[in-house]
Design a protein around this motif. Structure first.
Motif, PDB file in Angstrom:
ATOM      1  N   ALA A 101      28.561 -57.851  44.572  1.00  0.00           N
ATOM      2  CA  ALA A 101      29.847 -57.951  43.882  1.00  0.00           C
ATOM      3  C   ALA A 101      29.670 -58.714  42.574  1.00  0.00           C
ATOM      4  O   ALA A 101      28.922 -59.691  42.496  1.00  0.00           O
ATOM      5  N   ARG A 102      30.383 -58.273  41.548  1.00  0.00           N
ATOM      6  CA  ARG A 102      30.231 -58.834  40.207  1.00  0.00           C
ATOM      7  C   ARG A 102      31.550 -59.432  39.743  1.00  0.00           C
ATOM      8  O   ARG A 102      32.609 -58.833  39.943  1.00  0.00           O
ATOM      9  N   THR A 103      31.458 -60.599  39.099  1.00  0.00           N
ATOM     10  CA  THR A 103      32.662 -61.325  38.690  1.00  0.00           C
ATOM     11  C   THR A 103      32.507 -61.829  37.263  1.00  0.00           C
ATOM     12  O   THR A 103      31.450 -62.360  36.903  1.00  0.00           O
ATOM     13  N   VAL A 104      33.560 -61.672  36.475  1.00  0.00           N
ATOM     14  CA  VAL A 104      33.626 -62.289  35.146  1.00  0.00           C
ATOM     15  C   VAL A 104      34.842 -63.200  35.122  1.00  0.00           C
ATOM     16  O   VAL A 104      35.969 -62.766  35.394  1.00  0.00           O
ATOM     17  N   TYR A 105      34.598 -64.466  34.820  1.00  0.00           N
ATOM     18  CA  TYR A 105      35.668 -65.448  34.658  1.00  0.00           C
ATOM     19  C   TYR A 105      36.070 -65.517  33.186  1.00  0.00           C
ATOM     20  O   TYR A 105      35.217 -65.469  32.298  1.00  0.00           O
ATOM     21  N   ILE A 106      37.382 -65.666  32.948  1.00  0.00           N
ATOM     22  CA  ILE A 106      37.918 -65.710  31.590  1.00  0.00           C
ATOM     23  C   ILE A 106      38.836 -66.910  31.462  1.00  0.00           C
ATOM     24  O   ILE A 106      39.783 -67.065  32.252  1.00  0.00           O
ATOM     25  N   ASP A 107      38.557 -67.780  30.501  1.00  0.00           N
ATOM     26  CA  ASP A 107      39.425 -68.932  30.269  1.00  0.00           C
ATOM     27  C   ASP A 107      39.207 -69.439  28.849  1.00  0.00           C
ATOM     28  O   ASP A 107      38.100 -69.333  28.308  1.00  0.00           O
ATOM     29  N   ASN A 108      40.270 -69.985  28.242  1.00  0.00           N
ATOM     30  CA  ASN A 108      40.144 -70.489  26.869  1.00  0.00           C
ATOM     31  C   ASN A 108      40.020 -72.004  26.799  1.00  0.00           C
ATOM     32  O   ASN A 108      39.968 -72.568  25.699  1.00  0.00           O
ATOM     33  N   PRO A 110      37.921 -75.255  26.797  1.00  0.00           N
ATOM     34  CA  PRO A 110      36.491 -75.518  26.578  1.00  0.00           C
ATOM     35  C   PRO A 110      35.797 -76.203  27.741  1.00  0.00           C
ATOM     36  O   PRO A 110      34.622 -75.937  28.002  1.00  0.00           O
ATOM     37  N   ILE A 111      36.496 -77.075  28.460  1.00  0.00           N
ATOM     38  CA  ILE A 111      35.849 -77.743  29.595  1.00  0.00           C
ATOM     39  C   ILE A 111      35.620 -76.749  30.735  1.00  0.00           C
ATOM     40  O   ILE A 111      34.618 -76.834  31.451  1.00  0.00           O
ATOM     41  N   VAL A 112      36.519 -75.787  30.882  1.00  0.00           N
ATOM     42  CA  VAL A 112      36.316 -74.731  31.882  1.00  0.00           C
ATOM     43  C   VAL A 112      35.076 -73.912  31.518  1.00  0.00           C
ATOM     44  O   VAL A 112      34.232 -73.624  32.371  1.00  0.00           O
ATOM     45  N   GLY A 113      34.964 -73.562  30.240  1.00  0.00           N
ATOM     46  CA  GLY A 113      33.818 -72.791  29.808  1.00  0.00           C
ATOM     47  C   GLY A 113      32.507 -73.521  30.034  1.00  0.00           C
ATOM     48  O   GLY A 113      31.526 -72.941  30.516  1.00  0.00           O
ATOM     49  N   ALA A 114      32.481 -74.810  29.707  1.00  0.00           N
ATOM     50  CA  ALA A 114      31.250 -75.593  29.854  1.00  0.00           C
ATOM     51  C   ALA A 114      30.831 -75.694  31.319  1.00  0.00           C
ATOM     52  O   ALA A 114      29.666 -75.461  31.666  1.00  0.00           O
ATOM     53  N   HIS A 115      31.770 -76.031  32.186  1.00  0.00           N
ATOM     54  CA  HIS A 115      31.440 -76.156  33.604  1.00  0.00           C
ATOM     55  C   HIS A 115      31.145 -74.795  34.230  1.00  0.00           C
ATOM     56  O   HIS A 115      30.266 -74.678  35.095  1.00  0.00           O
ATOM     57  N   GLY A 116      31.866 -73.773  33.794  1.00  0.00           N
ATOM     58  CA  GLY A 116      31.632 -72.443  34.338  1.00  0.00           C
ATOM     59  C   GLY A 116      30.238 -71.944  34.025  1.00  0.00           C
ATOM     60  O   GLY A 116      29.535 -71.427  34.907  1.00  0.00           O
ATOM     61  N   ARG A 117      29.800 -72.092  32.785  1.00  0.00           N
ATOM     62  CA  ARG A 117      28.460 -71.630  32.422  1.00  0.00           C
ATOM     63  C   ARG A 117      27.387 -72.414  33.166  1.00  0.00           C
ATOM     64  O   ARG A 117      26.358 -71.857  33.572  1.00  0.00           O
ATOM     65  N   GLN A 122      22.439 -69.576  37.230  1.00  0.00           N
ATOM     66  CA  GLN A 122      21.425 -68.907  38.057  1.00  0.00           C
ATOM     67  C   GLN A 122      21.941 -67.631  38.706  1.00  0.00           C
ATOM     68  O   GLN A 122      21.259 -67.064  39.559  1.00  0.00           O
ATOM     69  N   ASP A 123      23.107 -67.165  38.335  1.00  0.00           N
ATOM     70  CA  ASP A 123      23.716 -66.007  38.995  1.00  0.00           C
ATOM     71  C   ASP A 123      23.889 -64.877  37.988  1.00  0.00           C
ATOM     72  O   ASP A 123      24.795 -64.917  37.155  1.00  0.00           O
ATOM     73  N   ASP A 124      23.029 -63.858  38.062  1.00  0.00           N
ATOM     74  CA  ASP A 124      23.097 -62.786  37.075  1.00  0.00           C
ATOM     75  C   ASP A 124      24.163 -61.744  37.401  1.00  0.00           C
ATOM     76  O   ASP A 124      24.329 -60.770  36.668  1.00  0.00           O
ATOM     77  N   GLN A 125      24.902 -61.956  38.498  1.00  0.00           N
ATOM     78  CA  GLN A 125      26.000 -61.066  38.855  1.00  0.00           C
ATOM     79  C   GLN A 125      27.355 -61.640  38.432  1.00  0.00           C
ATOM     80  O   GLN A 125      28.398 -61.046  38.729  1.00  0.00           O
ATOM     81  N   THR A 126      27.334 -62.764  37.752  1.00  0.00           N
ATOM     82  CA  THR A 126      28.568 -63.480  37.413  1.00  0.00           C
ATOM     83  C   THR A 126      28.445 -64.038  36.009  1.00  0.00           C
ATOM     84  O   THR A 126      27.361 -64.427  35.577  1.00  0.00           O
ATOM     85  N   ALA A 127      29.570 -64.074  35.283  1.00  0.00           N
ATOM     86  CA  ALA A 127      29.544 -64.593  33.916  1.00  0.00           C
ATOM     87  C   ALA A 127      30.845 -65.309  33.599  1.00  0.00           C
ATOM     88  O   ALA A 127      31.873 -65.105  34.252  1.00  0.00           O
ATOM     89  N   MET A 128      30.776 -66.146  32.571  1.00  0.00           N
ATOM     90  CA  MET A 128      31.948 -66.877  32.064  1.00  0.00           C
ATOM     91  C   MET A 128      32.189 -66.441  30.624  1.00  0.00           C
ATOM     92  O   MET A 128      31.273 -66.472  29.799  1.00  0.00           O
ATOM     93  N   VAL A 129      33.407 -66.008  30.331  1.00  0.00           N
ATOM     94  CA  VAL A 129      33.779 -65.607  28.982  1.00  0.00           C
ATOM     95  C   VAL A 129      34.829 -66.573  28.464  1.00  0.00           C
ATOM     96  O   VAL A 129      35.883 -66.750  29.085  1.00  0.00           O
ATOM     97  N   HIS A 130      34.517 -67.224  27.337  1.00  0.00           N
ATOM     98  CA  HIS A 130      35.472 -68.140  26.720  1.00  0.00           C
ATOM     99  C   HIS A 130      36.391 -67.332  25.818  1.00  0.00           C
ATOM    100  O   HIS A 130      36.013 -66.925  24.707  1.00  0.00           O
ATOM    101  N   ALA A 131      37.595 -67.055  26.310  1.00  0.00           N
ATOM    102  CA  ALA A 131      38.541 -66.226  25.569  1.00  0.00           C
ATOM    103  C   ALA A 131      39.948 -66.467  26.086  1.00  0.00           C
ATOM    104  O   ALA A 131      40.143 -66.871  27.231  1.00  0.00           O
TER     105      ALA A 131
END
Length: 270
Positions: A101-108, A110-117, A122-131
């Protein structure tokens, strides 16, 4: 001093409460500042069930991701306004239910983006998008989304406890843009804060707009959230208080007070 008391980036305004960090505090997290905790205490003064509501809402998110993966075969999740990472995040629940299963997190935030990344390094099935979740074109054209989300397979677009953060003029246009991008058979998971008490709606809306410098929406009514699902097939058990959406042992009894609830459900695109 709790972790998170010192800013990790010059982009983070520790004196202005963040919706994501207030929610983190309500869930018992530590990635928040004094301004967030003060705002959280004021929310509890207006609506005493707020902390229980947040915990139940997080449990709903886990249930709905698991059900969509196990019962409906969903393997792709777009989590709009995802908030700070905590235990049993969307990708963890989804991957337990369905390998790959693949997941993309989206949040604007900056602290969410930093902690999310950091959490997802180590998870190539999941990503964080700062938007901003309203920037649908940017989100769907982002390299991480193009890599992980197959536009020919059903997607679950999650809008869990975020619509109240948006102004009225933003909600329906955003949902229309997202549904235009999703393939048939995809799902929209939507819930937001509602109250049948005008005093709660007005006080919370005023508070949140004040502390976020008008970067919030409003507490709405049931009929307004129902309209978000126009044109969608509603998945059983239907729309309502999310604690009643396929409940399990995670549901926490609320105080005997009727102030506000998270209201919504799941709709499928034909």
């Amino acid at each position: 001093m709790a972790q998170g008391e010192k800013p990790i980036s010059h982009l983070i305004d520790v004196n202005t409460p963040s919706v994501a960090r207030i929610y983190d505090w309500l869930l018992g997290g530590i990635e928040n500042f004094r301004s967030d905790r003060d705002a959280g205490h004021e929310l509890l003064r207006i609506a005493p069930s707020t902390k229980t509501l947040a915990l139940n809402n997080r449990a709903f998110l886990r249930r709905v991701v698991r059900v969509l993966a196990e019962t409906y075969g969903v393997r792709q999740f777009l989590d709009h306004g995802s908030g700070l990472p905590t235990q049993d995040n969307v990708h963890e629940v989804a991957q337990r239910a369905a390998t790959g299963a693949r997941t993309v997190y989206i949040d604007n935030d900056p602290i969410v983006g930093a902690h999310g990344r950091t959490r997802l390094a180590q998870d190539d099935q999941t990503a964080m998008v700062h938007a901003d979740m309203r920037d649908t074109d940017r989100i769907f054209e982002h390299a991480a989304v193009r890599r992980l989300i197959n536009p020919r397979e059903p997607v679950a677009a999650l809008f869990v406890s975020v619509m109240h953060c948006l102004k009225d003029d933003d909600v329906q246009p955003m949902l229309r843009r997202v549904t235009e991008r999703l393939p048939p058979g995809s799902f929209l998971v939507i819930c937001q804060l509602i109250s049948d008490r005008r005093d709660v709606r007005d006080k919370v809306t005023r508070l949140m707009n004040d502390i976020t410098h008008d970067n919030w929406g409003r507490v709405r009514e049931e009929h307004e959230v129902t309209a978000y699902f126009d044109g969608l097939e509603i998945i059983p058990p239907g729309l309502g208080d999310v604690v009643r959406w396929r409940p399990d042992t995670e549901v926490i009894p609320r105080p005997h007070v009727r102030d506000w609830v998270e209201w919504g459900g799941v709709g499928r695109l034909s």
